[in-house]
Design an enzyme around this catalytic site. Structure first.
Site, mmCIF file in Angstrom:
data_model
loop_
_atom_site.group_PDB
_atom_site.id
_atom_site.type_symbol
_atom_site.label_atom_id
_atom_site.label_comp_id
_atom_site.label_asym_id
_atom_site.label_seq_id
_atom_site.Cartn_x
_atom_site.Cartn_y
_atom_site.Cartn_z
ATOM 1 N N GLY A 12 -34.769 72.895 72.054
ATOM 2 C CA GLY A 12 -34.154 74.300 71.527
ATOM 3 C C GLY A 12 -34.002 72.808 69.641
ATOM 4 N N THR A 41 -30.785 77.871 71.166
ATOM 5 C CA THR A 41 -30.702 78.207 70.045
ATOM 6 C C THR A 41 -31.881 79.482 69.966
ATOM 7 O OG1 THR A 41 -31.174 75.426 69.605
ATOM 8 C CG2 THR A 41 -33.013 77.393 68.458
ATOM 9 N N TRP A 43 -31.195 82.047 71.204
ATOM 10 C CA TRP A 43 -29.955 82.856 71.584
ATOM 11 C C TRP A 43 -29.321 83.334 70.492
ATOM 12 C CZ3 TRP A 43 -28.325 83.959 76.929
ATOM 13 C CH2 TRP A 43 -28.591 84.933 78.104
ATOM 14 N N GLU A 117 -19.110 85.212 57.990
ATOM 15 C CA GLU A 117 -18.087 84.834 59.765
ATOM 16 C C GLU A 117 -16.997 84.002 59.680
ATOM 17 O OE1 GLU A 117 -20.954 82.978 62.156
ATOM 18 O OE2 GLU A 117 -22.722 84.194 61.240
ATOM 19 N N HIS A 240 -16.068 82.417 72.693
ATOM 20 C CA HIS A 240 -16.462 83.501 71.640
ATOM 21 C C HIS A 240 -15.265 84.792 71.868
ATOM 22 C CE1 HIS A 240 -18.625 86.139 68.572
ATOM 23 N NE2 HIS A 240 -19.186 84.641 68.758
ATOM 24 N N ARG A 291 -12.638 81.476 65.614
ATOM 25 C CA ARG A 291 -12.059 81.739 66.599
ATOM 26 C C ARG A 291 -11.742 81.394 67.422
ATOM 27 N NH1 ARG A 291 -18.918 81.091 67.377
ATOM 28 N NH2 ARG A 291 -19.107 82.456 65.373
ATOM 29 N N HIS A 352 -18.429 79.865 75.319
ATOM 30 C CA HIS A 352 -19.186 79.398 74.269
ATOM 31 C C HIS A 352 -19.985 78.460 73.279
ATOM 32 C CE1 HIS A 352 -21.759 81.551 70.686
ATOM 33 N NE2 HIS A 352 -21.221 80.824 70.409
ATOM 34 N N ARG A 387 -15.572 74.842 66.155
ATOM 35 C CA ARG A 387 -16.309 74.714 65.301
ATOM 36 C C ARG A 387 -16.278 76.099 64.600
ATOM 37 N NH1 ARG A 387 -21.598 77.598 65.747
ATOM 38 N NH2 ARG A 387 -20.327 78.366 68.314
ATOM 39 N N SER A 392 -23.890 74.720 63.582
ATOM 40 C CA SER A 392 -24.044 74.576 64.840
ATOM 41 C C SER A 392 -25.797 73.917 64.224
ATOM 42 C CB SER A 392 -24.281 74.878 66.373
ATOM 43 O OG SER A 392 -23.763 76.163 66.443
HETATM 44 P P1 FAD Z 1 -30.440 74.006 73.110
HETATM 45 O O1 FAD Z 1 -30.812 74.647 71.783
HETATM 46 O O2 FAD Z 1 -29.383 74.636 74.110
HETATM 47 O O3 FAD Z 1 -31.712 73.301 73.181
HETATM 48 C C1 FAD Z 1 -31.111 72.439 74.684
HETATM 49 C C2 FAD Z 1 -32.547 72.335 75.316
HETATM 50 O O4 FAD Z 1 -32.435 71.318 76.713
HETATM 51 C C3 FAD Z 1 -33.144 73.452 76.103
HETATM 52 O O5 FAD Z 1 -34.280 73.841 75.842
HETATM 53 C C4 FAD Z 1 -32.858 72.961 77.716
HETATM 54 O O6 FAD Z 1 -33.627 74.206 78.535
HETATM 55 C C5 FAD Z 1 -32.798 71.598 77.802
HETATM 56 N N1 FAD Z 1 -32.487 71.158 78.935
HETATM 57 C C6 FAD Z 1 -31.170 70.611 79.198
HETATM 58 N N2 FAD Z 1 -30.945 70.096 80.359
HETATM 59 C C7 FAD Z 1 -32.387 69.965 80.457
HETATM 60 C C8 FAD Z 1 -32.972 68.705 81.170
HETATM 61 N N3 FAD Z 1 -32.125 68.057 82.279
HETATM 62 N N4 FAD Z 1 -34.312 68.386 81.821
HETATM 63 C C9 FAD Z 1 -34.911 68.497 80.226
HETATM 64 N N5 FAD Z 1 -34.361 69.586 79.579
HETATM 65 C C10 FAD Z 1 -32.964 69.513 79.434
HETATM 66 N N6 FAD Z 1 -24.962 78.733 66.386
HETATM 67 C C11 FAD Z 1 -25.200 78.826 65.369
HETATM 68 O O7 FAD Z 1 -25.229 77.747 64.014
HETATM 69 N N7 FAD Z 1 -25.581 80.991 64.169
HETATM 70 C C12 FAD Z 1 -25.408 80.865 65.364
HETATM 71 O O8 FAD Z 1 -25.703 82.314 64.789
HETATM 72 C C13 FAD Z 1 -25.194 80.669 66.518
HETATM 73 N N8 FAD Z 1 -25.577 82.329 67.817
HETATM 74 C C14 FAD Z 1 -24.772 81.621 69.544
HETATM 75 C C15 FAD Z 1 -25.158 82.621 70.191
HETATM 76 C C16 FAD Z 1 -25.307 82.653 71.322
HETATM 77 C C17 FAD Z 1 -25.514 83.755 72.234
HETATM 78 C C18 FAD Z 1 -25.400 81.232 71.276
HETATM 79 C C19 FAD Z 1 -24.742 81.181 73.256
HETATM 80 C C20 FAD Z 1 -24.956 80.399 70.671
HETATM 81 C C21 FAD Z 1 -25.041 80.674 69.401
HETATM 82 N N9 FAD Z 1 -24.743 79.278 68.498
HETATM 83 C C22 FAD Z 1 -25.378 79.665 66.906
HETATM 84 C C23 FAD Z 1 -24.736 78.007 69.234
HETATM 85 C C24 FAD Z 1 -26.057 77.277 68.996
HETATM 86 O O9 FAD Z 1 -26.965 78.538 69.129
HETATM 87 C C25 FAD Z 1 -25.921 76.130 69.581
HETATM 88 O O10 FAD Z 1 -24.845 74.972 69.488
HETATM 89 C C26 FAD Z 1 -27.279 76.105 69.685
HETATM 90 O O11 FAD Z 1 -28.802 75.942 69.568
HETATM 91 C C27 FAD Z 1 -27.926 74.352 70.457
HETATM 92 O O12 FAD Z 1 -29.088 73.763 69.865
HETATM 93 P P2 FAD Z 1 -29.858 72.154 70.899
HETATM 94 O O13 FAD Z 1 -31.350 72.110 70.088
HETATM 95 O O14 FAD Z 1 -28.567 70.961 70.403
HETATM 96 O O15 FAD Z 1 -29.869 72.931 72.690
HETATM 97 C C1 SIN Z 2 -22.487 84.335 66.545
HETATM 98 O O1 SIN Z 2 -23.034 84.946 66.075
HETATM 99 O O2 SIN Z 2 -20.765 85.457 66.224
HETATM 100 C C2 SIN Z 2 -22.336 84.159 66.990
HETATM 101 C C3 SIN Z 2 -22.030 82.439 65.600
HETATM 102 C C4 SIN Z 2 -22.573 81.014 66.138
HETATM 103 O O3 SIN Z 2 -21.696 80.465 66.903
HETATM 104 O O4 SIN Z 2 -21.930 80.006 65.154
#
Ligand code: FAD
Ligand code: SIN
Length: 539
Positions: A12, A41, A43, A117, A240, A291, A352, A387, A392
């Site tokens: 991500g 990420t 999504w 937001e 959410h 939220r 969420h 949060r 994030s």
């Molecule tokens: P992720 O992006 O979740 O990546 C984790 C990675 O680890 C994935 O590739 C997964 O496959 C991998 N992984 C997991 N377990 C293992 C394992 N055992 N072995 C190998 N690989 C593994 N945040 C914002 O700031 N703004 C937004 O607009 C926003 N909108 C959102 C909308 C939705 C629908 C969702 C679900 C979340 C949203 N968030 C938003 C939150 C934000 O997307 C996440 O908190 C952030 O992207 C997390 O990033 P990350 O790199 O920590 O993890």
């Molecule tokens: C959203 O777009 O409502 C998600 C934003 C977030 O989780 O930070």
């Protein structure tokens, strides 16, 4: 055995931001289960919060206001030094993402178009329409794939961390690598590195209804827990407020499509079946309150009225507005047969975001030497008890930068130290293939339903006790299933899911008060003696 200078688990924003930077300092292996694009990420909808330099930001905005909004949302237990440090790197983060190819929307004048937001007092959310996460994920994957020092391995599932504690004889507890399942072949390999970075995201799938993709099963958190790392604040699971309520769809799909908070930032209003703006009865900021307040107001309204959902009304916006500003949401709703320009959108809350996680210092270092955690899996102190929206993605990128600085300065232990350790072979359970897959699916479903029924927006001692009892039995069953069969990703996720569910219940049970997103009817007020993190450790 495969060795690299940096072993990053997860693809991500956190994992890939770090990989691209770390590649300038050594060899980097990124392993990810499924495909690299499968992440929270990718999504993300609303965008990434950041205070831009003067002239590019909204009049009146500054870092102090962003800090203040974050602290306000976090309900008294954010770590202010961390909040300030991360927010102050916002502009740098945007520059970096733009250099890697992310295109944020601009106005006709060429300025960044800033969204708003819940909980933000100003417009400061940069976005790519309503698919910001996809734009970021695609740009980062492309950048990582270009770099000769980065090996990006899809369908590689990290099972467990290897630490010196496992060897029994060593006093210093440090990480040595990870056991990894190559999903296609069903083989387990040792990946060795003296810097291992958990970037595995959150655990939304622990709940029956969630906005998260299937990959969010809390693997990194469960691995860190089993390895003895310090964990905190798992009671703070953010719901959410606005997921499309679609009873025509079956199962969890009926409640999982997110309608971004940015829609409320552009004037969308939550109403009940009678058209009343009911959130205003709970908070003067109405639909743009943080939220926790909005999700609780919806929960209250649904329980009060007996209706299955409330509504997000955008019918007053000019025709074509939703299609232009939120094309993904507009088209997806249309594909479900709902025209949001004509009828208010039926919505319900869903799990969420995980605000707690593996405890880290400001440089991402955990309590185990050489082990770092960044992004949603980590608990840095930024989010406190709730949060602030869009903080994030910012945190994921900033913490990657900070962790790299630390890794190349103080935590470089030198390759020779690795050779001092004999890495134990992977200890497999029985080699029988799981013959009764139904057991996995049944347990999976029971965990998620238990969490939804007893540990969601409104909690009580009694509900938490019931959840704890059920999870104890489920853990025993899952443990014997795990050791009795050849591992595959379903069994591994089930094992992690039940562990994380138990940690959420454990933390929630310890917090005898209501704060941020943890609300219990037995202690409905904040209590001073709980104005601190809930910190837990296995040994
Ligand atoms: P992720 O992006 O979740 O990546 C984790 C990675 O680890 C994935 O590739 C997964 O496959 C991998 N992984 C997991 N377990 C293992 C394992 N055992 N072995 C190998 N690989 C593994 N945040 C914002 O700031 N703004 C937004 O607009 C926003 N909108 C959102 C909308 C939705 C629908 C969702 C679900 C979340 C949203 N968030 C938003 C939150 C934000 O997307 C996440 O908190 C952030 O992207 C997390 O990033 P990350 O790199 O920590 O993890
Ligand atoms: C959203 O777009 O409502 C998600 C934003 C977030 O989780 O930070």
């Amino acid at each position: 055995m495969k060795e690299s200078d940096f072993l990053i688990i997860g693809s991500g924003i956190a994992g890939l931001s770090l990989a691209i930077k770390a590649a300038e300092h050594g060899t980097v292996t990124v392993i990810t289960k499924g495909q690299p694009i499968e992440s929270n990420t990718a999504w993300a909808q609303g965008g990434i919060s950041s205070v831009l330099p003067p002239g590019l930001r909204e009049d009146g905005d500054n870092c102090e206001k962003h800090v203040s909004d974050t602290l306000d949302a976090g309900a008294g237990i954010c770590h202010e030094d961390v909040v300030r440090a991360i927010i102050e790197e916002g502009a740098e983060t945007i520059d970096e993402l733009v250099n890697w190819g992310v295109k944020f929307d601009k106005t006709a004048d060429g300025d960044y178009q800033l969204g708003r937001e819940g909980g933000h007092s100003q417009r400061r959310i940069l976005h790519s329409k309503d698919t910001t996460g996809k734009a970021i994920a695609e740009a980062l994957i492309a950048e990582a794939e270009k770099h000769p020092n980065i090996t990006l391995l899809a369908e590689h599932f990290a099972i467990d961390l290897i630490t010196s504690a496992k060897l029994g004889s060593v006093t210093e507890d440090r990480v040595l690598g990870a056991y990894v399942l190559e999903e296609q072949k069903g083989e387990v390999h040792v990946f060795r590195s003296d810097r291992v970075i958990l970037a595995t995201g959150g655990c939304g799938k622990v709940y029956l209804y969630t906005t998260n993709p299937d990959s969010s099963t809390g693997d990194g958190l469960a691995m860190a827990w089993r390895a003895g790392a310090t964990i905190a604040n798992m009671e703070f699971v953010q719901f959410h407020p606005t997921c499309f309520y679609n009873p025509a769809a079956t199962g969890a799909e009926a409640r999982s499509f997110l309608v971004s908070e940015a829609v409320r930032g552009e004037g969308g209003i939550l109403i009940n079946g009678q058209g009343h703006d009911f959130v205003k009865d709970h908070d003067d900021r109405g639909s743009l309150a943080p939220r926790d307040i909005v999700a609780r107001a919806i929960d209250h309204e649904i329980k009060r009225s007996g209706a299955p959902c409330v509504f997000l009304d955008v019918t007053h916006k000019p025709k074509g507005f939703m299609k232009e500003r939120f094309p993904f949401i507009y088209e997806t709703l249309m594909s479900y047969g709902h025209d949001c320009e004509k009828d208010p959108i039926p919505v319900v809350p869903a799990a969420h975001y995980q605000c707690g996680g593996v405890v880290t210092k400001m440089d991402g270092h955990t309590s185990i030497r050489g082990l770092f955690a960044i992004g949603e899996v980590a608990c840095t102190g930024l989010h406190g008890a709730n949060r602030l929206a869009s903080n994030s993605l910012l945190e994921g990128n900033v913490m990657a930068r900070r962790a790299l600085q630390a890794m190349v300065s103080h935590y470089h232990t030198g390759k020779e130290s690795l050779t001092d350790y004999e890495i134990p072979e992977w200890r497999a359970g029985d080699v029988a293939d799981p013959d009764e897959l139904v057991v996995i699916y049944h347990n999976w479903d029971e965990i998620r339903r238990t969490m939804w029924d007893y540990v969601s927006i409104v909690r009580s001692d009694n509900r938490l006790l019931r959840a704890a009892t059920r999870l104890r039995n489920l853990r025993k069953e899952v443990r014997s299933f795990y050791w009795g069969h050849r591992v595959n990703s379903d069994i591994l996720e089930l094992r992690n899911l039940v562990a994380v569910a138990a940690l959420i219940v454990d933390c929630a049970t310890r917090r005898k008060e209501s704060r941020g997103i943890h609300y219990t009817i037995d202690y409905p007020e904040k209590r001073e003696r709980f104005e601190k993190d809930t910190v837990i450790r296995r040994f």
